[in-house]
Design an enzyme around this catalytic site. Structure first.
Site, PDB file in Angstrom:
ATOM      1  N   GLY A 237       0.851  -1.132  -0.114  1.00  0.00           N
ATOM      2  CA  GLY A 237       0.046  -0.223  -0.130  1.00  0.00           C
ATOM      3  C   GLY A 237       1.075   1.174   0.157  1.00  0.00           C
TER       4      GLY A 237
ATOM      5  N   GLY B  33       0.625   3.996   1.059  1.00  0.00           N
ATOM      6  CA  GLY B  33       0.420   4.974   2.563  1.00  0.00           C
ATOM      7  C   GLY B  33       1.248   4.297   3.130  1.00  0.00           C
ATOM      8  N   ALA B  34       1.244   2.851   3.594  1.00  0.00           N
ATOM      9  CA  ALA B  34       2.153   2.310   4.400  1.00  0.00           C
ATOM     10  C   ALA B  34       3.672   2.233   3.792  1.00  0.00           C
ATOM     11  CB  ALA B  34       1.681   0.642   4.732  1.00  0.00           C
TER      12      ALA B  34
ATOM     13  N   ASN C 163       4.967   9.924 -10.513  1.00  0.00           N
ATOM     14  CA  ASN C 163       6.021   9.519 -11.489  1.00  0.00           C
ATOM     15  C   ASN C 163       5.737   9.908 -13.049  1.00  0.00           C
ATOM     16  OD1 ASN C 163       3.919   7.755 -12.648  1.00  0.00           O
ATOM     17  ND2 ASN C 163       4.775   6.011 -11.328  1.00  0.00           N
TER      18      ASN C 163
ATOM     19  N   GLY D 106      15.960   9.232 -13.132  1.00  0.00           N
ATOM     20  CA  GLY D 106      16.087  10.302 -12.231  1.00  0.00           C
ATOM     21  C   GLY D 106      14.902  10.998 -11.801  1.00  0.00           C
TER      22      GLY D 106
ATOM     23  N   GLY E  26       9.354   4.657  -5.860  1.00  0.00           N
ATOM     24  CA  GLY E  26       8.851   6.178  -5.597  1.00  0.00           C
ATOM     25  C   GLY E  26       8.447   6.220  -4.145  1.00  0.00           C
ATOM     26  N   ASP E  27       7.708   5.156  -3.512  1.00  0.00           N
ATOM     27  CA  ASP E  27       7.356   5.295  -2.130  1.00  0.00           C
ATOM     28  C   ASP E  27       8.758   5.448  -1.234  1.00  0.00           C
ATOM     29  OD1 ASP E  27       4.600   5.155  -2.916  1.00  0.00           O
ATOM     30  OD2 ASP E  27       4.809   2.695  -2.631  1.00  0.00           O
TER      31      ASP E  27
HETATM   32  N1  ADP Z   1      16.957   1.295 -11.956  1.00  0.00           N
HETATM   33  C1  ADP Z   1      17.070   2.518 -10.980  1.00  0.00           C
HETATM   34  N2  ADP Z   1      18.215   2.799 -10.711  1.00  0.00           N
HETATM   35  C2  ADP Z   1      18.334   3.784  -9.763  1.00  0.00           C
HETATM   36  N3  ADP Z   1      17.568   4.704  -9.347  1.00  0.00           N
HETATM   37  C3  ADP Z   1      16.472   4.245  -9.774  1.00  0.00           C
HETATM   38  C4  ADP Z   1      15.910   3.181 -10.560  1.00  0.00           C
HETATM   39  N4  ADP Z   1      14.513   3.292 -10.785  1.00  0.00           N
HETATM   40  C5  ADP Z   1      14.233   4.001  -9.955  1.00  0.00           C
HETATM   41  N5  ADP Z   1      15.139   4.923  -9.414  1.00  0.00           N
HETATM   42  C6  ADP Z   1      14.913   6.024  -8.428  1.00  0.00           C
HETATM   43  O1  ADP Z   1      13.770   5.922  -7.838  1.00  0.00           O
HETATM   44  C7  ADP Z   1      12.787   7.192  -8.028  1.00  0.00           C
HETATM   45  C8  ADP Z   1      11.422   6.812  -8.236  1.00  0.00           C
HETATM   46  O2  ADP Z   1      11.297   6.038  -9.189  1.00  0.00           O
HETATM   47  P1  ADP Z   1      10.088   5.884 -10.067  1.00  0.00           P
HETATM   48  O3  ADP Z   1      10.160   4.667 -10.791  1.00  0.00           O
HETATM   49  O4  ADP Z   1       9.869   7.296 -10.824  1.00  0.00           O
HETATM   50  O5  ADP Z   1       8.776   6.001  -8.965  1.00  0.00           O
HETATM   51  P2  ADP Z   1       7.610   5.084  -8.861  1.00  0.00           P
HETATM   52  O6  ADP Z   1       7.852   3.775  -8.298  1.00  0.00           O
HETATM   53  O7  ADP Z   1       6.446   5.757  -8.470  1.00  0.00           O
HETATM   54  O8  ADP Z   1       7.201   4.586 -10.345  1.00  0.00           O
HETATM   55  C9  ADP Z   1      13.518   7.716  -9.278  1.00  0.00           C
HETATM   56  O9  ADP Z   1      13.416   9.147  -9.287  1.00  0.00           O
HETATM   57  C10 ADP Z   1      15.179   7.361  -9.181  1.00  0.00           C
HETATM   58  O10 ADP Z   1      15.959   8.421  -8.385  1.00  0.00           O
HETATM   59 MG    MG Z   2       8.099   3.686 -12.295  1.00  0.00          MG
END
Ligand code: ADP
Ligand code: MG
Length: 307
Positions: free
Chosen positions: A40, A42-43, A184, A225, A251-252
């Protein structure tokens, strides 16, 4: 007094099946493996903040089923305070995912207890929330409660973070009220109405959005990034080069890391660099909450960033 983080959101009991194909209509197939996880959005965000040593509270609902007890105990083990977590009649929030060896995933989510989070649960925070505390929302609880919660927490003088995930329409007024809006790249596409395919597109769109909403906006771009925009100032925050194994919870973890940075008076760009180090650690291990790093592990990476 130490600023605290109050996450108002979802808890899910995640069942993850590993199998080699998705069954056809009428077919039942064997899965090779099953894992049960506490999840989740939030958690997850609360757990990351707590693992970093931030004073963190989870506000939300779990069901009266055995999964509810598991979810509560699990986040408590990570140090999240559950004084405002309610147990309600019925099932807990739950997700079932079928993941294939080639990386494909299909899943279903039962909202369960998350759908019972109410305005009264927000009202219960009156007198507890202090000016400067962080209130963190996502969109896995009823949207009217999120909209109400945002304006309630602003009235209490909180710094309000909204993670617009999963993407859903929200009153413009609520978007304007938050101090920080983070999504994201896929969700960003939903909110700005055009697909974000390149870093350049991300920067153009985020500048518009930050100016329009008059708050801090962050788009995370997976392994590319993140971009952070505060007023006129936009910065690209590069990812850490790591051997990623699974992106669950990236992302969390980033949002939990941002909370740490903000509580410790970092500016938003610095906080985003710190958060990037949290996510980098998280993607190097499988699972969501168990993969999230403690403070020492993040500081090792972060100190490389600073010097
Ligand atoms: N393969 C990866 N290598 C290094 N950092 C990563 C990688 N994937 C994600 N990140 C880091 O995690 C952050 C959040 O990932 P993201 O995929 O955008 O979020 P979500 O999980 O919400 O989809 C990115 O901004 C980046 O800094
Ligand atoms: Mg992602």
């Amino acid at each position: 007094m130490e600023r605290k983080v109050v996450v108002i959101g979802s808890l899910n009991y995640d069942v993850c099946l590993k199998q080699d194909h998705i069954p056809e209509e009428g077919e039942t197939c064997f899965a090779d493996q099953v894992e049960y996880c506490s999840g989740g959005k939030g958690a997850n965000q609360a757990v990351q903040a707590a693992k970093l040593g931030v004073n963190t509270y989870m506000v939300g609902c779990v069901g009266s089923d055995s999964q509810g007890g598991f979810l509560k105990e699990n986040i408590e083990q990570y140090g999240v305070r559950t004084d405002f977590l309610k147990i309600v009649e019925g099932s807990s929030g739950m997700s079932v995912a079928q993941s294939l060896y080639d990386g494909g995933v299909r899943g279903s989510v039962v909202k369960g207890a998350n759908d019972q989070v109410s305005k009264e649960d927000v009202d219960a925070l009156k007198g507890f929330l202090k000016p400067g505390d962080l209130a963190v929302f996502q969109l896995e609880i009823p949207i009217p409660v999120v909209e109400y919660g945002i304006s309630f927490c602003k009235e209490q003088g909180c710094y309000v973070i909204l993670n617009g995930a999963p993407a859903a329409p929200l009153a413009e007024e609520a978007l304007r009220q938050v101090d920080l809006f983070i999504v994201n790249e896929v969700e960003a596409g939903f909110y700005c109405g055009s697909e974000i395919l390149t870093e350049k597109a991300a920067e153009e769109e985020i500048r518009k959005m930050a100016a329009d909403l008059d708050n801090v906006c962050i788009y995370t771009l997976g392994k590319a990034g993140a971009v952070v925009c505060e007023g006129e100032k936009c910065e690209f925050v590069p990812p850490k080069k790591v051997r990623a194994v699974e992106s669950t919870g990236a992302g969390d973890s980033f949002i939990g890391g941002l909370c740490y940075g903000i509580v410790h008076d970092m500016n938003i760009f610095e906080a985003a660099r710190f958060a990037t180090c949290c996510s980098a650690r998280t993607v190097c291990k499988t699972g969501g909450q168990p993969a999230m790093p403690a403070l020492e592990e993040v500081l090792e990476l972060y100190q490389e960033t600073v010097v």
